[in-house]
Motif scaffolding. Structure first.
Motif, PDB file in Angstrom:
ATOM      1  N   LEU A  21      24.950  27.571  22.154  1.00 13.02           N
ATOM      2  CA  LEU A  21      25.960  28.612  21.956  1.00 13.02           C
ATOM      3  C   LEU A  21      26.675  28.952  23.254  1.00 13.02           C
ATOM      4  O   LEU A  21      27.890  29.168  23.265  1.00 13.02           O
ATOM      5  N   ARG A  25      30.633  28.448  23.786  1.00 12.77           N
ATOM      6  CA  ARG A  25      31.449  29.624  24.123  1.00 12.77           C
ATOM      7  C   ARG A  25      32.411  29.300  25.250  1.00 12.77           C
ATOM      8  O   ARG A  25      33.526  29.813  25.307  1.00 12.77           O
ATOM      9  N   THR A  33      33.379  37.173  22.485  1.00 16.76           N
ATOM     10  CA  THR A  33      32.695  36.364  21.478  1.00 16.76           C
ATOM     11  C   THR A  33      31.846  37.238  20.561  1.00 16.76           C
ATOM     12  O   THR A  33      31.882  37.094  19.332  1.00 16.76           O
ATOM     13  N   ALA A  34      31.085  38.137  21.152  1.00 18.88           N
ATOM     14  CA  ALA A  34      30.219  39.014  20.360  1.00 18.88           C
ATOM     15  C   ALA A  34      31.037  39.892  19.418  1.00 18.88           C
ATOM     16  O   ALA A  34      30.700  40.012  18.231  1.00 18.88           O
ATOM     17  N   ALA A  36      34.019  39.368  18.207  1.00 20.06           N
ATOM     18  CA  ALA A  36      34.608  38.541  17.154  1.00 20.06           C
ATOM     19  C   ALA A  36      33.570  38.150  16.105  1.00 20.06           C
ATOM     20  O   ALA A  36      33.886  37.999  14.927  1.00 20.06           O
ATOM     21  N   ALA A  37      32.313  38.000  16.540  1.00 27.14           N
ATOM     22  CA  ALA A  37      31.234  37.608  15.630  1.00 27.14           C
ATOM     23  C   ALA A  37      30.597  38.814  14.931  1.00 27.14           C
ATOM     24  O   ALA A  37      29.793  38.637  14.017  1.00 27.14           O
ATOM     25  N   LEU A  44      23.983  38.915  21.781  1.00 31.42           N
ATOM     26  CA  LEU A  44      24.435  37.562  22.121  1.00 31.42           C
ATOM     27  C   LEU A  44      23.852  37.123  23.460  1.00 31.42           C
ATOM     28  O   LEU A  44      23.397  35.988  23.608  1.00 31.42           O
ATOM     29  N   THR A  59      23.496  36.028  11.906  1.00 32.85           N
ATOM     30  CA  THR A  59      23.962  36.146  13.289  1.00 32.85           C
ATOM     31  C   THR A  59      24.339  34.776  13.843  1.00 32.85           C
ATOM     32  O   THR A  59      25.402  34.609  14.448  1.00 32.85           O
ATOM     33  N   SER A  62      27.558  33.543  12.168  1.00 32.68           N
ATOM     34  CA  SER A  62      28.735  34.253  12.643  1.00 32.68           C
ATOM     35  C   SER A  62      29.154  33.793  14.035  1.00 32.68           C
ATOM     36  O   SER A  62      30.327  33.495  14.282  1.00 32.68           O
ATOM     37  N   VAL A  63      28.207  33.715  14.946  1.00 28.97           N
ATOM     38  CA  VAL A  63      28.522  33.271  16.309  1.00 28.97           C
ATOM     39  C   VAL A  63      28.993  31.816  16.299  1.00 28.97           C
ATOM     40  O   VAL A  63      29.973  31.464  16.962  1.00 28.97           O
ATOM     41  N   GLY A  65      30.497  30.225  13.966  1.00 27.51           N
ATOM     42  CA  GLY A  65      31.868  30.182  13.457  1.00 27.51           C
ATOM     43  C   GLY A  65      32.893  30.573  14.504  1.00 27.51           C
ATOM     44  O   GLY A  65      33.945  29.945  14.624  1.00 27.51           O
ATOM     45  N   VAL A  66      32.580  31.591  15.283  1.00 25.35           N
ATOM     46  CA  VAL A  66      33.502  32.054  16.321  1.00 25.35           C
ATOM     47  C   VAL A  66      33.686  31.007  17.417  1.00 25.35           C
ATOM     48  O   VAL A  66      34.792  30.804  17.921  1.00 25.35           O
TER      49      VAL A  66
END
Length: 89
Positions: A21, A25, A33-34, A36-37, A44, A59, A62-63, A65-66
């Motif tokens: 991750l 990022r 990032t956090a 947006a997620a 994060l 979680t 979601s992360v 995907g971002v």
């Protein structure tokens, strides 16, 4: 409910997830990032550093995907057998 300590392989998998991750990022900030997620920046940060080795599926999804990772890519990375560096730690 009592939570048992994580096994070494679970800790290693959490570290691989965090590293993946963090790489995905790239230059984007943890805060951006956090947000947006929909997770806290501290959550994060803990995931990326391996302090939360078993984050909730939602979680991770979601992360991922971002940062543009498919869940298949995440699974491929974290489910691989630990290498020598992981087992030495």
């Amino acid at each position: 409910m009592v939570r048992l300590p994580l096994r070494p392989d679970e800790v290693a998998r959490g570290r691989r997830l965090g590293a993946l991750l963090r790489r995905a990022r790239g230059p984007r900030s943890i805060l951006d990032t956090a947000l947006a997620a929909g997770v806290s920046p501290e959550t994060l940060r803990k995931i990326e550093t391996g302090r939360i080795a078993t984050p909730a599926f939602a979680t991770i999804a979601s992360v991922a995907g971002v940062v543009g990772l498919s869940l298949d890519a995440v699974w491929d990375e974290v489910s691989c057998a630990p290498d020598l560096a992981d087992s030495a730690g």
